[in-house]
Design a protein around this motif. Structure first.
Motif, short mmCIF file in Angstrom:
data_model
loop_
_atom_site.label_atom_id
_atom_site.label_comp_id
_atom_site.label_asym_id
_atom_site.label_seq_id
_atom_site.Cartn_x
_atom_site.Cartn_y
_atom_site.Cartn_z
N ILE A 1 0.63 -0.81 0.09
CA ILE A 1 0.08 -0.17 -0.19
C ILE A 1 1.20 1.16 0.41
O ILE A 1 2.21 1.75 0.54
CB ILE A 1 -0.87 0.31 0.91
N VAL A 2 0.91 2.22 -0.92
CA VAL A 2 1.37 3.27 -1.51
C VAL A 2 0.82 4.80 -0.91
O VAL A 2 -0.31 4.53 -1.75
CB VAL A 2 2.58 3.63 -2.15
N THR A 3 1.68 5.37 -0.67
CA THR A 3 1.70 6.74 -0.64
C THR A 3 2.49 7.32 -1.30
O THR A 3 3.85 7.06 -0.27
CB THR A 3 0.91 7.39 -0.36
N TRP A 4 2.98 8.75 -1.24
CA TRP A 4 4.04 9.68 -1.54
C TRP A 4 3.74 10.41 -0.03
O TRP A 4 2.75 11.48 0.00
CB TRP A 4 3.89 10.14 -2.87
N ASP A 5 5.53 11.48 -0.56
CA ASP A 5 5.65 12.34 -0.49
C ASP A 5 6.42 13.97 -0.72
O ASP A 5 5.71 13.80 -1.65
CB ASP A 5 6.32 11.96 1.33
N ASP A 6 7.20 14.62 -0.41
CA ASP A 6 7.34 14.82 -1.61
C ASP A 6 8.20 15.21 -2.52
O ASP A 6 8.23 15.59 -3.85
CB ASP A 6 8.00 16.27 -0.81
N HIS A 7 9.82 13.93 -1.81
CA HIS A 7 11.21 13.49 -3.53
C HIS A 7 10.46 13.02 -4.46
O HIS A 7 10.48 13.33 -5.60
CB HIS A 7 12.01 12.68 -2.19
N GLU A 8 8.87 12.47 -4.69
CA GLU A 8 8.52 11.92 -5.60
C GLU A 8 8.13 12.56 -6.59
O GLU A 8 8.34 12.91 -7.75
CB GLU A 8 7.05 11.40 -5.03
N PHE A 9 7.86 14.20 -6.15
CA PHE A 9 8.09 15.30 -7.25
C PHE A 9 9.50 16.20 -7.08
O PHE A 9 10.05 16.39 -7.41
CB PHE A 9 7.18 15.86 -7.14
N ASP A 10 8.68 17.23 -5.53
CA ASP A 10 9.60 18.38 -5.59
C ASP A 10 10.11 18.06 -3.98
O ASP A 10 8.74 18.25 -3.20
CB ASP A 10 9.49 19.85 -6.28
N ASN A 11 11.02 18.53 -3.35
CA ASN A 11 11.16 18.68 -2.28
C ASN A 11 10.66 20.38 -2.20
O ASN A 11 10.11 20.94 -2.51
CB ASN A 11 12.91 18.79 -1.92
N ASN A 12 9.84 19.14 -0.97
CA ASN A 12 8.80 20.70 0.26
C ASN A 12 7.74 20.99 -0.51
O ASN A 12 7.66 22.64 -0.34
CB ASN A 12 9.72 21.89 0.77
#
Length: 519
Positions: free
Chosen positions: A236-247
């Motif tokens: 089961i996955v979800t993302w945070d910021d580094h999958e796109f761009d920091n912060n």
């Protein structure tokens, strides 16, 4: 070092490619299809197989055809037919579901099959075939039905696996734990440019285009321990910021002078590549720069996972971001981490839940931990304290709705924490309304330490913090109707192979009483 994982991979390879009987059974003629005649220089299944988002009758099985993973995949610019099978047995002799699908160049030749009609609470095995090649055999499972009184669930959660910072030894150990699930809380990849001093080097500069994001995901997916863990259980996955761009915060970059249209174009690339590489359902299919990732999954009536997205809908970080005293902006009721629609969805679910445990799988720490020793207070503005009123509304809901067994799972900060979530953090004697377990990184930050003196000094002023540790690793959980047990599993180093696993601390939560106690 990798003996058992390598054996697992080798066993899958032998079953997938060297069993003549199985290969004959699953011939093109037996399936009644004609595979596209594609000539490939290498095996297209170098990124492995995975499964995810199971319910009681279905699960997603995934692969991506990529004979040259770090060169855009190396596939021709045409659609390719892919066969798939699901079986009751690891030898793939008792087929229960099979079919074909199409891997298209527009979606990086990824494959997502939502296999339906399965029995509840069962283990299954699956594989794919394309261009005359068989994939490794993956193992997956369905959830118990929502009416089922499930007796036990074992899962691990992890986050933050920076390729350049260290090896994924934690996954080597995780594979020994007899788990039902893995929950990944974000920072599956990192978007930064390659570092010459990295233990393993990122390919290319900071990523920006769809091809960049595809190559970065593919690079991470080549890790043998990560592949083996995906091959073993559903995720089961979800993302945070580094999958796109920091912060990142909604459509706002942390960098000045970035045009919104350019930022959203980059986000569309990041979101598409994320979907292409994760075992997600069609409901999560991105539409340009938007992707619906928050969702709810049930493990019988034992547990509900509310999977949150605290990046795509949030307000900009207040007070200039960083560790700061709470300014008036952080106390603005309009300041949101979830967005209005997601918050309503979450609260409606908590109000009607029938599960014994209600789990928030999310990214940033919820406890309002003062980060500075002494009379001055500072809090992370990227975490829930930067969105104070939103945080208070959720804690109030835990209490007022009498939510059964509320547990918050958190990643992001590369350290382990066990926190009691109290009703009022301005009154440290207020009642405990939920429990929070924060997991460290798989590798981000490089070799860790048991504790950081400056953090320990600050924690002394936060009595709701029951544990802190700064090593690398993951968190293992065993859940029964009466009790939740959490083990903080660490490795002493990630800069070389062979690190042993240490169970650094264990805690329990009673289902009828929020709050963390030492095991």
């Amino acid at each position: 070092m990798a003996r058992r994982i390598i054996d697992v991979s080798r066993r899958g390879f032998l079953l997938g490619t060297a069993s003549l009987a199985a290969a004959a059974m699953w011939s093109d003629r037996a399936l009644g299809i004609t595979l596209k005649n594609v000539n490939l220089a290498d095996n297209p299944f170098q990124l492995g197989v995975a499964s995810g988002d199971p319910d009681s009758k279905s699960v997603v099985i995934w692969t991506r055809l990529a004979p040259k993973p770090l060169e855009g995949g190396g596939m021709p610019k045409e659609a390719v037919e892919v066969s798939w099978q699901v079986a009751d047995d690891e030898g793939m002799t008792k087929i229960v579901r099979e079919g074909t699908t199409t891997a298209t160049p527009e979606w990086g030749h990824c494959v997502h099959v939502e296999v339906d009609g399965l029995a509840p609470d069962r283990w299954y095995f699956f594989r794919f075939k394309a261009a005359g090649e068989l994939s490794p055999i993956g193992r997956t499972r369905t959830m118990p039905t929502i009416e089922t009184v499930a007796s036990k669930m074992r899962f691990a959660f992890a986050s933050c696996q920076h390729w350049e910072s260290g090896l994924y030894t934690a996954y080597e150990h995780m594979a020994q734990d007899g788990l039902d699930l893995v929950v990944h809380l974000g920072d599956y990849i990192y978007e930064g440019k390659g570092r010459p001093d990295g233990l393993r080097t990122h390919v290319g500069p900071e990523i920006n285009t769809l091809d960049d994001y595809r190559n970065r995901h593919a690079q991470y997916k080549t890790d043998i321990f990560l592949q083996a863990m995906h091959q073993q259980v559903p995720w089961i996955v979800t993302w945070d910021d580094h999958e796109f761009d920091n912060n990142c915060a909604a459509d706002i970059s942390e960098e000045a002078n970035v045009k919104k249209e350019d930022f959203l174009a980059r986000r569309a690339s990041a979101y598409q590549a994320y979907y292409e590489h994760m075992p997600l359902r069609k409901a999560c299919l991105p539409k340009g720069p938007d992707m619906l990732l928050y969702r709810r999954l049930h493990y019988g009536n034992l547990a509900t996972f509310d999977v949150l997205d605290t990046r795509q809908y949030r307000s900009d970080q207040p007070c200039g971001d960083g560790n700061k005293p709470q300014c008036s902006e952080a106390l603005d009721p309009k300041q949101t981490l979830l967005g209005e629609k997601q918050e309503k969805w979450l609260l409606d679910g908590l109000a009607t839940t029938k599960s014994k445990w209600n789990i928030l799988a999310q990214q940033v720490m919820m406890a309002r931990s003062d980060r500075k020793a002494g009379p001055e207070q500072t809090f992370s503005m990227d975490q829930w304290p930067g969105y104070e009123i939103n945080r208070r509304r959720l804690l109030k809901a835990f209490n007022d709705l009498k939510v059964p067994g509320p547990v918050v799972l958190t990643g992001d900060i590369h350290t382990n924490w066990a926190n009691n979530l109290i009703a009022d953090f301005d009154n440290l004697d207020s009642k405990v309304v939920a429990s929070e377990f924060v997991g460290t990184s798989i590798s981000s930050g490089g070799n860790g330490a048991e504790a950081t003196p400056s953090v320990l000094a600050a924690i002394a002023e936060n009595p709701f913090v029951k544990f802190h540790n700064a090593e690398r690793g993951y968190v293992r959980c065993e859940v029964t109707p009466e009790k939740w047990t959490t083990d903080f599993c660490t490795v002493p180093y990630v800069d070389r192979p062979g690190a042993p696993l240490v169970k650094r601390a264990s805690f329990v939560v009673e289902q009828t009483k929020p709050g963390i106690e030492s095991a």
